[in-house]
Design a protein around this motif. Structure first.
Motif, PDB file in Angstrom:
ATOM      1  N   THR A  98       0.802  -1.216   0.000  1.00 34.71           N
ATOM      2  CA  THR A  98       0.000   0.000   0.000  1.00 34.71           C
ATOM      3  C   THR A  98       0.840   1.274   0.000  1.00 34.71           C
ATOM      4  N   GLY A  99       1.738   1.434   0.964  1.00 33.55           N
ATOM      5  CA  GLY A  99       2.546   2.649   1.028  1.00 33.55           C
ATOM      6  C   GLY A  99       3.443   2.797  -0.175  1.00 33.55           C
ATOM      7  N   GLN A 100       4.096   1.700  -0.555  1.00 31.05           N
ATOM      8  CA  GLN A 100       5.001   1.722  -1.702  1.00 31.05           C
ATOM      9  C   GLN A 100       4.246   2.100  -2.975  1.00 31.05           C
ATOM     10  N   VAL A 101       3.100   1.459  -3.211  1.00 29.15           N
ATOM     11  CA  VAL A 101       2.329   1.732  -4.416  1.00 29.15           C
ATOM     12  C   VAL A 101       1.803   3.168  -4.402  1.00 29.15           C
ATOM     13  N   ALA A 102       1.361   3.637  -3.251  1.00 26.68           N
ATOM     14  CA  ALA A 102       0.850   5.009  -3.167  1.00 26.68           C
ATOM     15  C   ALA A 102       1.943   6.016  -3.519  1.00 26.68           C
ATOM     16  N   ARG A 103       3.144   5.827  -2.974  1.00 23.97           N
ATOM     17  CA  ARG A 103       4.254   6.741  -3.282  1.00 23.97           C
ATOM     18  C   ARG A 103       4.612   6.696  -4.765  1.00 23.97           C
ATOM     19  N   GLU A 104       4.802   5.488  -5.273  1.00 27.78           N
ATOM     20  CA  GLU A 104       5.195   5.351  -6.675  1.00 27.78           C
ATOM     21  C   GLU A 104       4.104   5.859  -7.612  1.00 27.78           C
ATOM     22  N   SER A 105       2.848   5.606  -7.262  1.00 27.25           N
ATOM     23  CA  SER A 105       1.763   6.037  -8.126  1.00 27.25           C
ATOM     24  C   SER A 105       1.589   7.548  -8.093  1.00 27.25           C
ATOM     25  N   GLY A 106       1.846   8.147  -6.934  1.00 26.41           N
ATOM     26  CA  GLY A 106       1.814   9.607  -6.864  1.00 26.41           C
ATOM     27  C   GLY A 106       2.830  10.203  -7.813  1.00 26.41           C
ATOM     28  N   GLU A 107       4.007   9.620  -7.824  1.00 22.84           N
ATOM     29  CA  GLU A 107       5.047  10.076  -8.746  1.00 22.84           C
ATOM     30  C   GLU A 107       4.634   9.812 -10.196  1.00 22.84           C
ATOM     31  N   ALA A 108       4.000   8.670 -10.452  1.00 15.63           N
ATOM     32  CA  ALA A 108       3.573   8.336 -11.806  1.00 15.63           C
ATOM     33  C   ALA A 108       2.495   9.301 -12.289  1.00 15.63           C
ATOM     34  N   ILE A 109       1.565   9.626 -11.418  1.00 11.00           N
ATOM     35  CA  ILE A 109       0.504  10.558 -11.798  1.00 11.00           C
ATOM     36  C   ILE A 109       1.095  11.935 -12.067  1.00 11.00           C
ATOM     37  N   ALA A 110       2.043  12.364 -11.229  1.00 13.04           N
ATOM     38  CA  ALA A 110       2.712  13.645 -11.473  1.00 13.04           C
ATOM     39  C   ALA A 110       3.432  13.622 -12.821  1.00 13.04           C
ATOM     40  N   ALA A 111       4.115  12.518 -13.126  1.00 13.61           N
ATOM     41  CA  ALA A 111       4.811  12.394 -14.411  1.00 13.61           C
ATOM     42  C   ALA A 111       3.813  12.404 -15.573  1.00 13.61           C
ATOM     43  N   LEU A 112       2.676  11.736 -15.381  1.00 12.58           N
ATOM     44  CA  LEU A 112       1.647  11.713 -16.418  1.00 12.58           C
ATOM     45  C   LEU A 112       1.105  13.112 -16.669  1.00 12.58           C
ATOM     46  N   LEU A 113       0.814  13.841 -15.596  1.00  9.92           N
ATOM     47  CA  LEU A 113       0.315  15.208 -15.749  1.00  9.92           C
ATOM     48  C   LEU A 113       1.345  16.092 -16.439  1.00  9.92           C
ATOM     49  N   ASP A 114       2.613  15.921 -16.081  1.00  5.28           N
ATOM     50  CA  ASP A 114       3.676  16.662 -16.764  1.00  5.28           C
ATOM     51  C   ASP A 114       3.713  16.308 -18.245  1.00  5.28           C
ATOM     52  N   ALA A 115       3.619  15.008 -18.528  1.00  5.57           N
ATOM     53  CA  ALA A 115       3.673  14.554 -19.918  1.00  5.57           C
ATOM     54  C   ALA A 115       2.494  15.088 -20.720  1.00  5.57           C
ATOM     55  N   MET A 116       1.341  15.226 -20.078  1.00  9.04           N
ATOM     56  CA  MET A 116       0.139  15.678 -20.769  1.00  9.04           C
ATOM     57  C   MET A 116       0.018  17.198 -20.811  1.00  9.04           C
ATOM     58  N   SER A 117       0.926  17.905 -20.168  1.00  5.29           N
ATOM     59  CA  SER A 117       0.819  19.361 -20.089  1.00  5.29           C
ATOM     60  C   SER A 117       0.851  20.019 -21.467  1.00  5.29           C
ATOM     61  N   ASP A 118       1.452  19.339 -22.442  1.00  3.94           N
ATOM     62  CA  ASP A 118       1.479  19.890 -23.797  1.00  3.94           C
ATOM     63  C   ASP A 118       0.271  19.441 -24.611  1.00  3.94           C
ATOM     64  N   GLY A 119      -0.692  18.789 -23.946  1.00  4.00           N
ATOM     65  CA  GLY A 119      -1.909  18.348 -24.624  1.00  4.00           C
ATOM     66  C   GLY A 119      -1.778  17.017 -25.334  1.00  4.00           C
ATOM     67  N   LYS A 120      -0.631  16.369 -25.203  1.00  2.25           N
ATOM     68  CA  LYS A 120      -0.393  15.080 -25.860  1.00  2.25           C
ATOM     69  C   LYS A 120       0.269  14.137 -24.871  1.00  2.25           C
ATOM     70  N   ILE A 121       0.143  12.876 -25.154  1.00  2.64           N
ATOM     71  CA  ILE A 121       0.908  11.886 -24.399  1.00  2.64           C
ATOM     72  C   ILE A 121       1.407  10.849 -25.398  1.00  2.64           C
TER      73      ILE A 121
END
Length: 157
Positions: A98-121
């Motif tokens: 749980t803790g490990q997945v939550a931390r890693e997924s938070g980072e993944a979601i942040a990376a996804l949002l960064d990647a999508m900031s230009d309107g593309k992924i």
């Protein structure tokens, strides 16, 4: 030995989902053992697009289990969702992750949002984060079930 379909099936159809379920179970011989009331020729008919035979829902349920989830995936897709089976290790494994997945997924979601900031992924960006998001969803679904069961225990008491 897995089920090897002879007749091509259109992906996303009931016949394709049942053929995949049969394969997950281990092939027609193993399906026969779990559904002794159904003849082998009938089982093949359930997966043949040219045959009108349809499997009973109770029989699909009898075949569905851990790692034999083609029908659950198919139905979840029809309902507009996804099927994400819970980790096989039970409560201890989920608690550990749980803790490990939550931390890693938070980072993944942040990376996804960064990647999508230009309107593309890009496909590479999507692949990088999709598995981590799925892991988080599995853990959250399990935790939700634990919380809901405690509420149910309180209501039932």
């Amino acid at each position: 030995m897995s089920f090897k379909p002879v007749v091509p099936r259109e992906p996303g159809t009931v016949k394709a989902a049942i053929a995949r379920l049969f394969s997950q179970v281990g092939g027609v011989k193993r399906v026969e053992v779990r559904l002794p009331h159904v003849r082998k020729t009938q089982l093949y008919g359930y997966t043949d697009p040219g045959d009108d035979a349809e499997i009973r829902f109770a029989d699909v349920a009898a075949l569905t289990q851990q790692n034999c989830d083609a029908a659950a995936e198919f139905l979840a897709h029809l309902a507009g969702g996804v099927f994400l089976p819970l980790p096989a290790g039970g409560d201890d494994e989920v608690s550990r992750l749980t803790g490990q997945v939550a931390r890693e997924s938070g980072e993944a979601i942040a990376a996804l949002l960064d990647a999508m900031s230009d309107g593309k992924i890009t496909p590479a960006e999507a692949r990088r984060v999709l598995g981590e998001i799925d892991d988080l969803m599995r853990v959250l679904a399990h935790l939700r079930g634990q919380v809901a069961s405690r509420l149910q225990d309180e209501v039932g008491a």
